[in-house]
Every structure is written in C-alpha cells, then in structure tokens.
Design a protein around this motif. Structure first.
Motif, mmCIF file in Angstrom:
data_model
loop_
_atom_site.group_PDB
_atom_site.id
_atom_site.type_symbol
_atom_site.label_atom_id
_atom_site.label_comp_id
_atom_site.label_asym_id
_atom_site.label_seq_id
_atom_site.Cartn_x
_atom_site.Cartn_y
_atom_site.Cartn_z
ATOM 1 N N ARG A 234 11.815 -3.250 -10.987
ATOM 2 C CA ARG A 234 12.373 -1.946 -11.382
ATOM 3 C C ARG A 234 11.398 -1.245 -12.321
ATOM 4 N NH1 ARG A 234 17.190 -4.851 -10.798
ATOM 5 N NH2 ARG A 234 17.526 -5.482 -12.953
ATOM 6 N N ILE A 235 10.808 -2.027 -13.223
ATOM 7 C CA ILE A 235 9.829 -1.456 -14.164
ATOM 8 C C ILE A 235 8.567 -1.032 -13.401
ATOM 9 C CG2 ILE A 235 8.333 -1.991 -16.148
ATOM 10 C CD1 ILE A 235 10.597 -3.972 -17.030
ATOM 11 N N LEU A 236 8.073 -1.946 -12.557
ATOM 12 C CA LEU A 236 6.839 -1.675 -11.804
ATOM 13 C C LEU A 236 6.961 -0.394 -10.968
ATOM 14 C CD1 LEU A 236 4.049 -3.028 -10.811
ATOM 15 C CD2 LEU A 236 5.371 -3.697 -8.812
ATOM 16 N N THR A 237 8.056 -0.271 -10.224
ATOM 17 C CA THR A 237 8.183 0.891 -9.327
ATOM 18 C C THR A 237 8.396 2.173 -10.122
ATOM 19 O OG1 THR A 237 10.516 0.351 -8.989
ATOM 20 C CG2 THR A 237 8.992 -0.364 -7.294
ATOM 21 N N PHE A 238 9.072 2.050 -11.279
ATOM 22 C CA PHE A 238 9.240 3.238 -12.122
ATOM 23 C C PHE A 238 7.871 3.807 -12.490
ATOM 24 C CE2 PHE A 238 9.283 5.196 -16.316
ATOM 25 C CZ PHE A 238 10.228 6.194 -16.127
ATOM 26 N N PHE A 239 6.967 2.908 -12.905
ATOM 27 C CA PHE A 239 5.657 3.381 -13.357
ATOM 28 C C PHE A 239 4.745 3.775 -12.198
ATOM 29 C CE2 PHE A 239 6.951 1.371 -17.355
ATOM 30 C CZ PHE A 239 6.739 2.458 -18.192
ATOM 31 N N TRP A 240 4.786 2.986 -11.094
ATOM 32 C CA TRP A 240 3.806 3.343 -10.049
ATOM 33 C C TRP A 240 4.165 4.648 -9.335
ATOM 34 C CZ3 TRP A 240 3.595 -1.418 -6.168
ATOM 35 C CH2 TRP A 240 4.580 -1.297 -5.195
ATOM 36 N N ARG A 241 5.443 5.020 -9.399
ATOM 37 C CA ARG A 241 5.815 6.325 -8.842
ATOM 38 C C ARG A 241 5.173 7.480 -9.614
ATOM 39 N NH1 ARG A 241 11.526 5.776 -6.016
ATOM 40 N NH2 ARG A 241 12.052 3.966 -7.247
ATOM 41 N N LEU A 242 4.817 7.221 -10.881
ATOM 42 C CA LEU A 242 4.241 8.280 -11.717
ATOM 43 C C LEU A 242 2.737 8.439 -11.488
ATOM 44 C CD1 LEU A 242 6.009 7.366 -15.092
ATOM 45 C CD2 LEU A 242 6.725 9.056 -13.401
ATOM 46 N N ILE A 243 2.142 7.475 -10.775
ATOM 47 C CA ILE A 243 0.687 7.517 -10.600
ATOM 48 C C ILE A 243 0.322 8.629 -9.605
ATOM 49 C CG2 ILE A 243 -1.338 6.210 -9.799
ATOM 50 C CD1 ILE A 243 0.156 3.643 -10.597
ATOM 51 N N PRO A 244 -0.513 9.561 -10.022
ATOM 52 C CA PRO A 244 -0.863 10.656 -9.102
ATOM 53 C C PRO A 244 -1.718 10.153 -7.935
ATOM 54 C CG PRO A 244 -2.067 10.861 -11.180
ATOM 55 C CD PRO A 244 -1.128 9.704 -11.338
ATOM 56 N N ARG A 245 -1.649 10.879 -6.851
ATOM 57 C CA ARG A 245 -2.329 10.466 -5.611
ATOM 58 C C ARG A 245 -3.838 10.306 -5.795
ATOM 59 N NH1 ARG A 245 -0.013 12.131 0.095
ATOM 60 N NH2 ARG A 245 -1.735 11.507 1.423
ATOM 61 N N CYS A 246 -4.416 11.161 -6.626
ATOM 62 C CA CYS A 246 -5.884 11.087 -6.812
ATOM 63 C C CYS A 246 -6.289 9.763 -7.464
ATOM 64 C CB CYS A 246 -6.387 12.274 -7.627
ATOM 65 S SG CYS A 246 -5.634 12.388 -9.245
ATOM 66 N N ILE A 247 -5.377 9.150 -8.219
ATOM 67 C CA ILE A 247 -5.661 7.824 -8.807
ATOM 68 C C ILE A 247 -5.192 6.725 -7.850
ATOM 69 C CG2 ILE A 247 -5.117 6.247 -10.734
ATOM 70 C CD1 ILE A 247 -4.916 8.689 -12.515
ATOM 71 N N TRP A 248 -4.026 6.914 -7.264
ATOM 72 C CA TRP A 248 -3.449 5.897 -6.361
ATOM 73 C C TRP A 248 -4.430 5.518 -5.248
ATOM 74 C CZ3 TRP A 248 0.401 2.563 -6.571
ATOM 75 C CH2 TRP A 248 0.832 1.954 -5.388
ATOM 76 N N ARG A 249 -5.092 6.525 -4.660
ATOM 77 C CA ARG A 249 -5.965 6.219 -3.503
ATOM 78 C C ARG A 249 -7.178 5.370 -3.895
ATOM 79 N NH1 ARG A 249 -6.819 12.035 -3.185
ATOM 80 N NH2 ARG A 249 -8.713 12.610 -4.285
ATOM 81 N N ARG A 250 -7.493 5.343 -5.178
ATOM 82 C CA ARG A 250 -8.641 4.545 -5.642
ATOM 83 C C ARG A 250 -8.224 3.149 -6.088
ATOM 84 N NH1 ARG A 250 -9.825 9.818 -7.566
ATOM 85 N NH2 ARG A 250 -11.929 10.489 -7.015
ATOM 86 N N MET A 251 -6.951 2.893 -6.155
ATOM 87 C CA MET A 251 -6.499 1.599 -6.702
ATOM 88 C C MET A 251 -6.675 0.486 -5.684
ATOM 89 S SD MET A 251 -3.207 2.704 -8.982
ATOM 90 C CE MET A 251 -2.792 1.028 -9.401
ATOM 91 N N LYS A 252 -7.091 -0.682 -6.177
ATOM 92 C CA LYS A 252 -7.335 -1.827 -5.283
ATOM 93 C C LYS A 252 -6.085 -2.695 -5.275
ATOM 94 C CE LYS A 252 -10.830 -5.471 -4.767
ATOM 95 N NZ LYS A 252 -10.455 -5.719 -3.394
ATOM 96 N N LEU A 253 -5.408 -2.773 -4.142
ATOM 97 C CA LEU A 253 -4.192 -3.599 -4.055
ATOM 98 C C LEU A 253 -4.483 -4.862 -3.249
ATOM 99 C CD1 LEU A 253 -1.355 -1.009 -3.308
ATOM 100 C CD2 LEU A 253 -2.143 -1.818 -5.517
#
Ligand SMILES: NC(=O)c1ccc[n+]([C@@H]2O[C@H](COP(=O)([O-])OP(=O)(O)OC[C@H]3O[C@@H](n4cnc5c(N)ncnc54)[C@H](OP(=O)(O)O)[C@@H]3O)[C@@H](O)[C@H]2O)c1
Length: 253
Positions: A234-253
């Motif tokens: 619940r905590i993780l998804t709350f925060f990752w929803r706030l990550i803007p697309r320009c940062i999200w696309r660079r994140m290594k999962l």
C-alpha cells in the motif's frame, strides 16, 4: 438466461460461491478457508485433479468443473455450473497467468491477453449478468499491484491487470447506475509465493498465499471495494503512483 434461480431461498444462497482458478496458489488457499467457514463451493480451473483433491476434503459441499477461461464456451459452462450448484452469492475470479517478458516474445504477450483480458472479461461479464438477473451478488477478483503502473519487465501482465481493475471499477459504476445490488472487490496483492512466480528471478517482499487468502476473506466479508495486500505494497504503490513518467521510464525494475 434461465430464471430457475428465482425460486432459491436467499439465506441458503449466502454462503455459496464459485472460485475459478481454484486449482493452485491463492485461489486454492481461499477455497480451503471458505470451506473451513462452512461455504458450499464450486471450484473450477483447467486441471481437474487438484480440484478433485479439494472435493475429497468435503464431498458434500464441493462441486468441480473444468473451465478454460480462454475458450468461447467458458461463460456457458459457468452458467451450467451455477445451475448445478443451485445458485451462488459470490463469484471469485482467481484465474490468471503472468510471466516476465523482457524480450517481448509475442506468444507470451498474446496468451496473457487471452487469459487475463479476454477470459477475464468473459467470466466477469457472465457473473455480472447472472447477478443482475438474480437481483444481488458479489464479484471479487484478484488483479494485482502490477496494474497500477506500466511495468517494463512484464508489459502484457501489467496492462491486463490495469484492464481488470478498470473493468471492475466501470462495472461497479454501471451497477450503481442501474440500481443493481452487486458488490465488487478488487484484490491487488504484491508478490505472492505461488507457481506464477516459479522462475529464476528474485522477488522481494514475498508473501505466503495463506496469509493473502486470509486477507481476502476479511476483505470479502467487509465488502471492500479495493484491497492492496499487504501494508508494504500500500505504501509502495502510493509513492510510485506519484513518480512522473519522465522519471519512471528511466527506472530499472
Ligand atoms: N503470485 C503473485 O505474485 C501474484 C501477485 C498479484 C496477483 N496475482 C494474481 O493472482 C491470481 C492467482 O495466481 P497465483 O499467484 O495463485 O498463481 P497460480 O498458482 O499459478 O494460480 C493461477 C490459477 O489460474 C488458473 N488458470 C490459469 N489459466 C487458466 C485458464 N485459461 N482457465 C482457467 N483457469 C486458469 C490456474 O489453474 P489451471 O492451470 O488448472 O487452469 C490456477 O488455478 C492471478 O490472477 C495472478 O495474476 C498473483
């Protein structure tokens, strides 16, 4: 659709459910908990032998049917199953497949869509129309936290889970607009230690399917609309929803 169910005593109906995807993992654990709580169950999936094992535990309260949600007759089979059981109050959809697909193999993408999108729409729609005619009911399904963001390692899994969550939200609104007494529960677990994750990758914050199933039972009893399992996700998804697309696309999962 037949109207045989109109003669069924509503009190008898309360603890009757069908679980599609009960042959392993979370669906199986949920079946065990509902059986311990006195429910009458219809259990379905493609593999019959694990379903027969469940039936052997309480033969008078468990019915079995093989259903492949990707087949065009799966909705019709679900209706026949409901009739065989004498009506249901809860339809629980646990069926699903998922694989990491970092090289975007077409077969994996399309099979995932057939099961998690087309099969899901077919089965949830059949249950919805049945409950609409019957006058009440509860539809619950396991979607995933994977549907809350586009996940590069598993594109079709992530996208089909988003479809599932949006579909439930849309049906909930449609049911309300039509004055239908149908409840919806969207279950969104994080990583769970089941056959679905049976690959060579490491999955952090792994949960036991028994614990997830216990949370699902509580969520159904409380008629929750959306339940992310567990609090860490619940905590993780709350925060990752706030990550803007320009940062999200660079994140290594
Ligand atoms: N494990 C996780 O980390 C996790 C996290 C979030 C959400 N989920 C979701 O939880 C649900 C249950 O998965 P699980 O983790 O418990 O994995 P699982 O043990 O692999 O269970 C999947 C279930 O879906 C059934 N199924 C698959 N394809 C089907 C088809 N075409 N027709 C009918 N049934 C079918 C399987 O039965 P048969 O093979 O016998 O047909 C099995 O009962 C899935 O929707 C999954 O996406 C899992």
């Amino acid at each position: 659709m037949a109207s045989w169910y109109k003669n069924v005593d509503p009190i008898e109906m309360e603890k009757k459910a069908i679980i599609v995807g009960a042959s392993s993992g979370i669906g199986r654990e949920l079946a065990l908990l509902l059986l311990a709580d006195g429910w009458h169950l219809g259990v379905a999936a493609r593999r019959e032998s694990p379903l027969l094992e469940l039936q052997a535990m309480a033969p008078e309260r468990v019915e079995v049917m093989t259903i492949d949600v990707t087949k065009s007759d799966a909705g019709e089979r679900l209706l026949q199953f409901i009739q065989r059981i004498g009506g249901i109050y809860l339809y629980f959809h646990a069926s699903g497949i998922g694989k990491q697909n970092r090289t975007l193999e077409e077969d994996i993408e399309l099979r995932t869509v057939e099961t998690n999108a087309v099969g899901f729409t077919r089965m949830i729609g059949t249950a919805y129309r049945y409950f609409a005619q019957r006058g009440e009911g509860h539809i619950a399904a396991i979607t995933s936290i994977a549907g809350t963001k586009g996940l590069g390692p598993a594109p079709s899994y992530s996208a089909t889970k988003a479809l599932q969550a949006t579909y439930l939200e849309a049906l909930e609104q449609q049911a309300h607009q039509r004055g239908l007494n149908i409840c919806f529960t969207d279950i969104r677990p994080g990583f769970v230690d089941t056959a679905l994750l049976n690959d060579s990758f490491h999955y952090p914050m792994l949960m036991r399917p028994e614990a997830v199933a216990r949370d699902i039972v509580r969520s159904i009893n409380r008629k929750r609309h959306v339940r992310i399992i567990d609090f860490r996700y619940r905590i993780l998804t709350f925060f990752w929803r706030l990550i803007p697309r320009c940062i999200w696309r660079r994140m290594k999962l």
